[in-house]
Design a protein around this motif. Structure first.
Motif, short mmCIF file in Angstrom:
data_model
loop_
_atom_site.label_atom_id
_atom_site.label_comp_id
_atom_site.label_asym_id
_atom_site.label_seq_id
_atom_site.Cartn_x
_atom_site.Cartn_y
_atom_site.Cartn_z
N SER A 27 -49.05 11.50 33.77
CA SER A 27 -47.60 11.54 33.95
C SER A 27 -47.13 12.90 34.47
O SER A 27 -45.98 13.03 34.91
CB SER A 27 -46.88 11.20 32.64
N ARG A 29 -48.36 14.26 37.13
CA ARG A 29 -48.50 14.22 38.60
C ARG A 29 -47.12 14.21 39.25
O ARG A 29 -46.26 13.40 38.91
CB ARG A 29 -49.28 12.98 39.03
N GLY A 30 -46.92 15.15 40.18
CA GLY A 30 -45.68 15.21 40.93
C GLY A 30 -44.50 15.83 40.19
O GLY A 30 -43.41 15.92 40.73
N LYS A 31 -44.71 16.27 38.98
CA LYS A 31 -43.61 16.82 38.18
C LYS A 31 -43.73 18.33 37.93
O LYS A 31 -42.80 18.93 37.41
CB LYS A 31 -43.54 16.08 36.85
N GLU A 33 -44.62 21.72 40.04
CA GLU A 33 -44.83 22.23 41.40
C GLU A 33 -46.16 22.97 41.56
O GLU A 33 -46.84 22.83 42.57
CB GLU A 33 -43.68 23.15 41.79
N ASP A 37 -53.32 19.10 42.21
CA ASP A 37 -53.97 17.80 42.03
C ASP A 37 -54.32 17.62 40.56
O ASP A 37 -54.53 18.60 39.83
CB ASP A 37 -55.24 17.72 42.88
#
Length: 95
Positions: A27, A29-31, A33, A37
């Motif tokens: 969770s 991932r993408g949150k 910066e 990966d």
């Protein structure tokens, strides 16, 4: 690039707890910066001396790893992990 591997052995190793833990780790991932990966893989060969999940995270620098460690989303995930964790081990290296 910095790669940080975290091995997790959970107290309760039922399939539901392991899967939920994997989902919570992913969770992030993408949150965050600084996090380039993320992978969270479940061990397919369980055993008494084996770990249950490996978390593999990648960062541009050690400074970015430090930013990740204090990010609110990471702290939220870490709180859950602490509630299910038996033991952990880590290896951090330059790629």
């Amino acid at each position: 690039m910095i790669v940080n591997n975290l091995l997790l052995k959970l107290r309760n190793i039922d399939a539901d707890t392991i899967k939920k833990t994997q989902e919570i780790l992913l969770s992030m991932r993408g949150k965050i910066e600084a996090l380039i990966d993320i992978q969270a893989e479940i061990n397919i060969r369980p055993g008494e001396s084996n770990y249950d999940i490996i978390l593999i995270t990648k960062f541009a620098s050690l400074e970015d790893l430090d930013k990740y460690l204090i990010h609110p989303k990471h702290l939220e995930v870490a709180k859950y992990i602490a509630s299910v964790l038996d033991t952990q081990a880590s290896v951090c290296y330059n790629l």
